[in-house]
Scaffold this active site. Structure first.
Site: not given
Lengths: 264, 634
Positions: B92, B148, B459, B465-466, B533
């Site tokens: 059930d 029913k 860049g 960038k960060s 860089s």
């Protein structure tokens, strides 16, 4: 495979899962028909060996025939038997009805033994068809602190993938014969020739259908004095298996209260 | 008469919308078959009387106090009854939406289902959801009850309406009409449960019981390819016994078994047993067995034994249709424990393909699967797994997902769009390719579900960038990537604290950063570096040393914009002469001639830039199984 082969294979699978997944495991043994089948299945699973302790919680009130059975088969079956004591009745919750309170000693004895031996899991021989609250059990059934069973929020369990890892402090009950019926048990006992306490067989028109403490367990009317007759009787009976166990019937929820608190 | 021990047994689950009358149907059914002990009947009578109700059949199943008080079934219960044809176990299942996990727990073990629908209210949300789940759970046989009928005056017209709607839905989810019976009943009055009803003389079909008895007995999967998932290995006496249950097919003593995914082979020397008459030489699906092998090969839990010609699929990625039971939604990128057969590994949700609306079977893309929902996903495991498709081997083609010690979902496997990774031809050889004992980068990629490499941002100071590196890291991490950032300021405080900003020190700085980034990338991580860089030669040196890992991202925000932002006040100081060798002011910047990606912070929002970066990562770091095949090395 016939029906008995199928349910036997399922039970062996579950026992092997428990052995593989649970590190400190024990198996409960009450010397009754169900727990004898359970020990038998363990021997089948491990090819004649039982690789974990067999645990009995001794209320001190079992019938003498049951103690005699224990003392014989612990040796014959080569079992590593661990016996746990139960506290006296006056240490038990006095709000419980008398027979329920008496049965609750076993819960306390069980909790103490689990603590003493550090079991993470115990294998127990309960069946769904015995009683309504047992019908709702899981095969791997986690218990919280103090052995409580939260039947309202049980984890899902399906496809034979059982919950076998638990948070620290959880204890698990494993139920390998949950899907067996009373008739399955008797037919299996017959097929495998598993020894039983002879209290199950009728003497003077009475026999025990279920064994427990001598003061709260009563025999039923029966002429069945062989396994064949017992099977025939069960095929037609309208009497519940645990009708002779007083603690089930003291109040509507007495057995449920026992089980939520950690009873088997 | 059939001997009792060999009588067949059928497990039936009862499902349907809350309050459509499931428990009452169950009560009727077991009373009609004589399975209700008189004591229980009397107990329920007493309970009903105590609550001032007429005999309440539902009390039988709702055996717990808590349930009686709430009036809903909390968990599944099982009860047994029998007909002349066979034994039945009735499960059930609860209809309340919150209790789906219990419904699944009950239904998953069933052979067939009774789906109860209120004839007055008709098909509701859970009617559809339960029917859909039956389908995923692999339950094909359904007896649908239009219950029913007493509330609709036993009207044929209403029955036909509901039946049509039901059959249309069941057909749409793939249930064959031949496998579905629809019966009009009244649970309350017992009409058409076990006997024909004079109130529904217009109905000529079977009663509920007759419809159940008409369901064919399921057969064990003996004819499917052998699957013996290894459960454990026991050392007993002098024997080494491999234990497990045969999930499909059969094996014989003398068979050569292939163990997957290790691809080792050995022959079955014996089938071990205790308390049986004589040695067994064959065993089939459903049996828990123990075998010994003729060779001492390494076998462990989680492997699956098969015959050589019918081996399972090997793959670390597969598609799945799942139902989700977790309190937390299932998310793309999340990791779960994947349990199937006797295996237990970690897997990552690589993709959520779609969530299926069980009400109208429509689907939509999504990032998360909520509790009780059904979805299609792609799962990727850390290692290669031996598995089956659900359609070819149902018992071995399904799995559960576990999170925090609890099962949170279940699913069925499809390999659609993914190749079998088993190397054909090597299987039958007994001298198999030796397993590489060192960790290959390709294995790390499989484990992580993505490739690794260096995202080299270059860049001006203040170009973003960060900021973008940190944000990109956060997003990638939340998507399940192994990712880390090497940032200029952080590195200069530690690893490169001994270096200044002279051209020589800058060269050394970038060389070290390049080496560290490459080490990390080779351990499987996507490394984002955020350094000015400025020298082309420095960057080209890193690229040349780690060509296959290097991705140059030019953060090309123009100098004027960077200087106008001047977040750290460095340009002002440089212009004032307080900082020497400042890129763009007093030192050169050499832009990359052909970067992999250009991000110009003056032309798009940060969100747009990030979206492009994420898309780039998802594209270039995706795993392509073809290129991961050994002997891939870098």
């Amino acid at each position: 495979m016939n029906h008995l082969d199928t349910i036997e294979a399922e039970s062996i699978y579950i026992i092997r899962e428990a052995f593989n997944r649970i590190d400190k495991l024990g198996m409960l043994w009450s010397f009754g028909k169900d727990s004898n089948v359970l020990v038998w299945l363990a021997k089948k699973a491990f090819f004649g060996h039982v690789p974990f302790p067999i645990v009995n919680i001794d209320t001190g009130k079992k019938m003498p025939e049951m103690y005699a059975f224990r003392d014989r088969y612990r040796h014959e079956w080569n079992l590593d038997l661990v016996i746990g004591e139960c506290p006296p009745i006056d240490e038990i919750d006095p709000t419980l009805p008398p027979a329920t309170r008496s049965a609750a000693r076993k819960t306390e004895g069980l909790k103490a033994l689990i603590k003493q031996h550090g079991y993470n899991g115990l294998i127990a021989g309960i069946r769904r068809d015995e009683e309504g609250t047992r019908a709702k059990e899981r095969v791997f059934s986690p218990r919280g602190e103090g052995g409580k069973w939260d039947f309202r929020d049980q984890p899902p369990e399906f496809w034979d993938q059982y919950n076998t890892e638990f948070p620290p402090g959880t204890h698990v009950r494993i139920h390998p014969i949950l899907h067996w019926t009373e008739l399955d048990i008797w037919r299996y006992v017959q097929r495998e020739r598993i020894p039983l306490v002879d209290l199950y067989f009728a003497k003077n028109g009475k026999r025990y259908r279920s064994l427990g403490d001598k003061d709260i367990t009563f025999p039923v009317d029966s002429q069945a004095d062989t396994i064949e007759k017992i099977i025939a009787e069960l095929e037609t009976t309208q009497i519940s298996e645990r009708s002779g166990r007083a603690m089930d019937h003291e109040s509507e929820d007495s057995f449920e209260r026992l089980r939520s608190d950690g009873y088997l | 008469m059939v001997a009792e021990t060999s009588r067949n047994s059928l497990k039936i689950v009862v499902v349907g919308h809350v309050d459509h009358g499931k428990s009452t149907i169950v009560g009727r059914l077991i009373h009609a078959t004589g399975a209700l002990p008189e004591a229980k009947f009397a107990a329920i009578q007493a309970m009903s009387a105590k609550r001032g109700m007429p005999f309440e059949w539902a009390f039988l199943m709702d055996a717990l106090q808590a349930e009686r008080d709430q009036g809903i079934t909390i968990d599944t219960t099982q009860i047994h009854f029998k007909t002349d044809a066979r034994d039945y176990v009735l499960i059930d299942a609860p209809g309340h939406k919150e209790f789906l996990k219990n419904m699944v727990t009950g239904a998953a073990s069933a052979d067939a289902a009774i789906l109860v629908v209120d004839g007055h209210d008709g098909i509701q949300e859970q009617t559809r959801r339960h029917a859909y789940l039956l389908h995923i759970l692999g339950i094909r046989r359904v007896v649908a009850l239009v219950n029913k009928m007493d509330l609709v005056d036993y009207a044929e017209r209403r029955f036909v309406e509901v039946r049509q709607e039901l059959l249309a839905y069941l057909g749409a989810i793939g249930l064959a009409a031949a496998d579905v019976a629809v019966v009009p009943v009244s649970g309350r009055n017992g009409d058409l449960i076990a006997a024909p009803s004079p109130k529904m003389g217009w109905y000529t079909g079977p009663t509920l019981l007759a419809a159940l008895d008409a369901i064919p007995q399921p057969v064990a999967e003996l004819d499917l390819p052998l699957r013996l998932p290894i459960q454990d290995v026991y050392k007993l006496d002098a024997r080494r016994i491999i234990a497990g249950r045969i999930e499909a097919g059969r094996l014989h003593v003398g068979d050569t078994l292939l163990f997957s995914p290790s691809s080792k082979t050995a022959r079955v020397a014996s089938i071990e047993s205790w308390n049986t008459s004589g040695a067994e030489i064959t065993a089939g699906a459903g049996k828990s067995i123990g075998i010994t092998l003729d060779e001492q090969i390494f076998v462990e839990r989680g492997q699956v034994a098969s015959h050589l010609e019918t081996a399972p699929i090997l793959s670390n990625v597969f598609r799945a249709r799942i139902f989700w039971l977790g309190h937390q939604p299932l998310r793309s990128g999340a990791r779960y424990r994947l349990k199937f057969m006797t295996n237990d590994v970690e897997a990552r949700v690589e993709k959520i393909e779609r969530v299926i609306d069980t009400a109208d079977l429509s689907s939509k893309p999504t990032e998360a699967v909520e509790r009780n929902a059904v979805a299609e996903i792609v799962l990727r495991a850390r290692a290669v797994l031996a598995l089956d498709e659900f359609t070819t081997s149902p018992r071995t083609g399904r799995f559960v997902l576990v999170e925090d010690y609890t099962i949170v979902g279940g699913g069925i496997i499809s390999m659609e769009g993914y190749p079998d990774q088993r190397v054909r031809g090597s299987v039958k050889s007994t001298n198999l390719t030796p397993v590489e004992d060192r960790v290959l980068l390709a294995d790390r990629w499989r484990f992580n579900g993505h490739r690794s490499g260096i995202m080299w941002f270059t860049g001006y100071s203040g170009s973003g960038k960060s900021t973008m590196a940190m944000e990109l890291e956060r997003i990638l991490f939340s998507k399940g990537f192994q990712v880390a950032v090497l940032d200029g300021d952080n590195i200069r405080h530690g690893l490169n604290a001994d270096l200044g900003f002279s051209p020589e020190d800058r060269v050394q700085n970038i060389r070290r950063v390049g080496e560290v980034a490459a080490l990390m990338a080779r351990s499987g991580t996507i490394v984002i570096t955020a350094f000015i860089s400025p020298y082309l030669a420095d960057r080209e040196r890193v690229r040349a040393a780690h060509r296959e890992l290097f991705h140059e991202i030019h953060i090309a925000t123009p100098l004027e914009v960077c200087e106008a932002r001047d977040v750290k006040g460095l340009y002002r100081k440089a212009r004032a002469g307080e900082i020497a060798d400042f890129t763009g002011v007093s030192a050169p910047y050499e832009p990359p001639p052909s970067p992999e990606l250009v991000i110009d912070g003056s032309k798009e929002t940060i969100a747009d830039s990030l979206a492009r970066l994420v898309a780039y990562v998802e594209r270039v770091f995706a795993i392509d199984e073809q290129t991961l095949e050994p002997p891939y090395s870098i």
